[in-house]
Scaffold this motif. Structure first.
Motif, PDB file in Angstrom:
ATOM      1  N   PHE A 197       5.626   3.585 -11.630  1.00 30.28           N
ATOM      2  CA  PHE A 197       6.231   2.239 -11.085  1.00 30.28           C
ATOM      3  C   PHE A 197       6.403   0.982 -11.771  1.00 30.28           C
ATOM      4  CE2 PHE A 197       3.205   5.013  -8.035  1.00 30.28           C
ATOM      5  CZ  PHE A 197       3.844   4.574  -7.335  1.00 30.28           C
ATOM      6  N   ASP A 198       7.401   0.015 -11.655  1.00 33.68           N
ATOM      7  CA  ASP A 198       8.468  -0.594 -12.697  1.00 33.68           C
ATOM      8  C   ASP A 198       8.322  -2.090 -11.806  1.00 33.68           C
ATOM      9  OD1 ASP A 198       8.252   1.765 -14.488  1.00 33.68           O
ATOM     10  OD2 ASP A 198      10.492   1.323 -14.602  1.00 33.68           O
ATOM     11  N   ASP A 199       8.108  -2.868 -12.918  1.00 34.17           N
ATOM     12  CA  ASP A 199       8.287  -4.085 -12.795  1.00 34.17           C
ATOM     13  C   ASP A 199       7.529  -5.032 -11.750  1.00 34.17           C
ATOM     14  OD1 ASP A 199      10.723  -3.354 -12.883  1.00 34.17           O
ATOM     15  OD2 ASP A 199      12.300  -3.237 -10.856  1.00 34.17           O
ATOM     16  N   GLY A 200       6.067  -4.283 -11.616  1.00 35.40           N
ATOM     17  CA  GLY A 200       4.831  -5.372 -10.908  1.00 35.40           C
ATOM     18  C   GLY A 200       4.315  -5.765 -11.498  1.00 35.40           C
ATOM     19  N   PRO A 201       2.912  -6.570 -11.289  1.00 34.89           N
ATOM     20  CA  PRO A 201       2.421  -6.079  -9.410  1.00 34.89           C
ATOM     21  C   PRO A 201       2.465  -7.106  -8.990  1.00 34.89           C
ATOM     22  CG  PRO A 201       1.031  -7.344 -11.519  1.00 34.89           C
ATOM     23  CD  PRO A 201       2.419  -6.962 -12.100  1.00 34.89           C
ATOM     24  N   ASP A 202       2.882  -6.307  -7.902  1.00 33.62           N
ATOM     25  CA  ASP A 202       3.346  -7.928  -7.073  1.00 33.62           C
ATOM     26  C   ASP A 202       2.296  -7.444  -5.769  1.00 33.62           C
ATOM     27  OD1 ASP A 202       4.787  -8.512  -4.249  1.00 33.62           O
ATOM     28  OD2 ASP A 202       6.650  -8.448  -5.364  1.00 33.62           O
ATOM     29  N   PRO A 203       1.756  -8.696  -5.221  1.00 32.99           N
ATOM     30  CA  PRO A 203       0.478  -8.467  -4.661  1.00 32.99           C
ATOM     31  C   PRO A 203       1.402  -8.010  -2.630  1.00 32.99           C
ATOM     32  CG  PRO A 203       1.319 -10.765  -5.474  1.00 32.99           C
ATOM     33  CD  PRO A 203       1.664 -10.236  -5.561  1.00 32.99           C
ATOM     34  N   ARG A 204       2.436  -7.679  -2.977  1.00 32.41           N
ATOM     35  CA  ARG A 204       2.731  -7.509  -1.132  1.00 32.41           C
ATOM     36  C   ARG A 204       2.805  -6.080  -1.240  1.00 32.41           C
ATOM     37  NH1 ARG A 204       8.809 -10.883  -1.811  1.00 32.41           N
ATOM     38  NH2 ARG A 204       8.331  -9.417  -3.839  1.00 32.41           N
ATOM     39  N   TYR A 205       3.228  -4.924  -2.301  1.00 27.00           N
ATOM     40  CA  TYR A 205       3.137  -3.658  -2.446  1.00 27.00           C
ATOM     41  C   TYR A 205       2.524  -3.234  -3.478  1.00 27.00           C
ATOM     42  CZ  TYR A 205       7.200  -5.726  -0.520  1.00 27.00           C
ATOM     43  OH  TYR A 205       8.762  -6.141   0.656  1.00 27.00           O
ATOM     44  N   THR A 206       2.266  -3.630  -3.973  1.00 27.64           N
ATOM     45  CA  THR A 206       1.473  -2.731  -5.374  1.00 27.64           C
ATOM     46  C   THR A 206      -0.288  -2.549  -4.732  1.00 27.64           C
ATOM     47  OG1 THR A 206       1.740  -4.269  -6.823  1.00 27.64           O
ATOM     48  CG2 THR A 206       0.298  -2.995  -7.659  1.00 27.64           C
ATOM     49  N   PRO A 207      -0.783  -3.645  -4.010  1.00 28.21           N
ATOM     50  CA  PRO A 207      -1.893  -2.671  -3.356  1.00 28.21           C
ATOM     51  C   PRO A 207      -1.713  -1.791  -2.615  1.00 28.21           C
ATOM     52  CG  PRO A 207      -1.600  -5.600  -3.465  1.00 28.21           C
ATOM     53  CD  PRO A 207      -0.438  -4.830  -3.614  1.00 28.21           C
ATOM     54  N   ASP A 208      -1.154  -1.326  -1.445  1.00 30.21           N
ATOM     55  CA  ASP A 208      -0.633  -0.232  -1.024  1.00 30.21           C
ATOM     56  C   ASP A 208      -0.366   0.782  -1.991  1.00 30.21           C
ATOM     57  OD1 ASP A 208      -1.137  -2.123   1.590  1.00 30.21           O
ATOM     58  OD2 ASP A 208       0.759  -2.432   1.389  1.00 30.21           O
ATOM     59  N   ILE A 209      -0.162   0.924  -2.809  1.00 27.30           N
ATOM     60  CA  ILE A 209       0.573   2.218  -3.587  1.00 27.30           C
ATOM     61  C   ILE A 209      -0.944   2.381  -4.079  1.00 27.30           C
ATOM     62  CG2 ILE A 209       1.578   2.552  -5.892  1.00 27.30           C
ATOM     63  CD1 ILE A 209       3.992   1.109  -4.821  1.00 27.30           C
ATOM     64  N   LEU A 210      -1.793   1.553  -4.324  1.00 28.49           N
ATOM     65  CA  LEU A 210      -2.933   1.551  -5.385  1.00 28.49           C
ATOM     66  C   LEU A 210      -4.466   2.022  -4.332  1.00 28.49           C
ATOM     67  CD1 LEU A 210      -3.428  -1.252  -7.195  1.00 28.49           C
ATOM     68  CD2 LEU A 210      -3.176   0.867  -7.924  1.00 28.49           C
ATOM     69  N   ARG A 211      -3.725   1.514  -2.877  1.00 33.62           N
ATOM     70  CA  ARG A 211      -4.540   2.862  -1.699  1.00 33.62           C
ATOM     71  C   ARG A 211      -4.499   4.180  -1.907  1.00 33.62           C
ATOM     72  NH1 ARG A 211      -5.072  -2.944   0.286  1.00 33.62           N
ATOM     73  NH2 ARG A 211      -3.247  -2.371   1.122  1.00 33.62           N
ATOM     74  N   THR A 212      -2.457   4.530  -1.733  1.00 34.78           N
ATOM     75  CA  THR A 212      -3.213   5.482  -1.625  1.00 34.78           C
ATOM     76  C   THR A 212      -2.949   6.514  -2.845  1.00 34.78           C
ATOM     77  OG1 THR A 212      -0.630   4.933  -0.177  1.00 34.78           O
ATOM     78  CG2 THR A 212      -1.015   7.114  -1.606  1.00 34.78           C
ATOM     79  N   LEU A 213      -3.043   5.746  -4.113  1.00 34.44           N
ATOM     80  CA  LEU A 213      -3.447   6.284  -4.977  1.00 34.44           C
ATOM     81  C   LEU A 213      -4.486   7.194  -4.952  1.00 34.44           C
ATOM     82  CD1 LEU A 213      -0.910   5.108  -7.559  1.00 34.44           C
ATOM     83  CD2 LEU A 213      -0.556   7.350  -6.838  1.00 34.44           C
TER      84      LEU A 213
END
Length: 283
Positions: free
Chosen positions: A102-118
């Motif tokens: 995953f590139d360009d982050g971390p972005d508090p709008r989207y990165t937390p959801d990605i981390l939760r899914t992983l």
């Protein structure tokens, strides 16, 4: 940077810069990623993916002055300078393993959801972060590290390195190394050039800082918001042992990327793929 300026800038870079940047690659072939399964060879020519977007939140992109910047990091053991980026991982023969990036982050709008899914599926991924995003979201860097994800360097401001001098590149790369090390306690071992555009100076600077260059074999093109279903299809069709998948968790509206991960990750696991990260430099 405002939203409309970002969108316009992306189109301009795609039309005008990508060809120039890729032409500057040393020993690397330009062109779109082939549709056939990727080679497991780490020296294959890089895919010519479109540029990653810049993030939208101005407050997260405060740029610290670079003039006169002197890095304070301790010297890092130098690696052999590569002439091409690594495109895929050489896992054990017969092992159905893939890498998600995953590139360009971390972005508090989207990165937390990605981390939760992983975390839900107990898998690890690689995050190539931009320093100007990381410096204002250190909590997300620490969360990545705590979950066992690999944090890579994606420069400070996401510039086209092939249009820069070596002296201009250095602080872009060094400052991001410093933020990562100061936040999680160790420097990054992997580097990805913005827009997938590499040249001799970029390879050498990365190696001097102890980082291996990693590109990708499957480009989801999620930066262009093609639709959740399209992103899912691209990942599943490109799935193969050793594949490195390019996604984005910042640089624009990444809700489709978040939703797509929720769909394709359990399918990959059901298909027998182990989603993992490199166990050592240059694997």
């Amino acid at each position: 940077m405002k939203t409309h300026q970002i969108a316009a800038g992306r189109r301009t870079l795609i039309r005008g810069f990508t060809a120039v940047g890729l032409a500057a690659l040393t020993g690397c072939a330009a062109g779109e990623r082939a549709s056939s399964p990727p080679s497991a060879s780490p020296s294959a020519a890089p895919a010519a993916g479109p540029p990653a977007a810049r993030a939208l939140n101005p407050s997260a992109y405060r740029l610290r002055p670079m003039a006169g910047y002197e890095p304070q990091r301790a010297a890092t053991a130098k690696l052999t300078v590569r002439h091409k980026p690594i495109l895929s991982m050489d896992f054990e023969r017969g092992e159905r393993a893939m890498v998600l990036t995953f590139d360009d982050g971390p972005d508090p709008r989207y990165t937390p959801d990605i981390l939760r899914t992983l975390r839900k599926h107990d898998v690890r991924a690689m995050f190539f972060v931009c320093g100007e995003m990381a410096v204002d979201n250190k909590d997300l860097l620490r969360e990545m590290a705590d979950d066992g994800h690999v944090i890579g360097n994606h420069t400070w401001t996401h510039p086209l390195l092939t249009r820069m001098t070596r002296s201009g590149m250095r602080p872009e790369i060094e400052r991001t190394c410093e933020v990562i090390e100061d936040t999680v306690g160790e420097p990054p071992a992997w580097f990805r050039a913005p827009y997938g555009a590499w040249n001799r100076a970029a390879f050498r600077l990365g190696a001097d800082l102890g980082m291996e260059p990693l590109a990708w074999t499957v480009d989801t093109l999620d930066w262009n918001t093609p639709g959740t279903g399209t992103i899912v299809t691209r990942v599943l069709r490109g799935a193969a042992p050793g594949v490195v998948v390019l996604n984005h968790d910042a640089g624009g509206n990444r809700s489709q990327s978040v939703s797509a991960l929720r769909e394709y990750l359990p399918q990959l696991i059901d298909d027998g793929y182990r989603i993992t990260v490199p166990r050592r430099r240059g694997i």
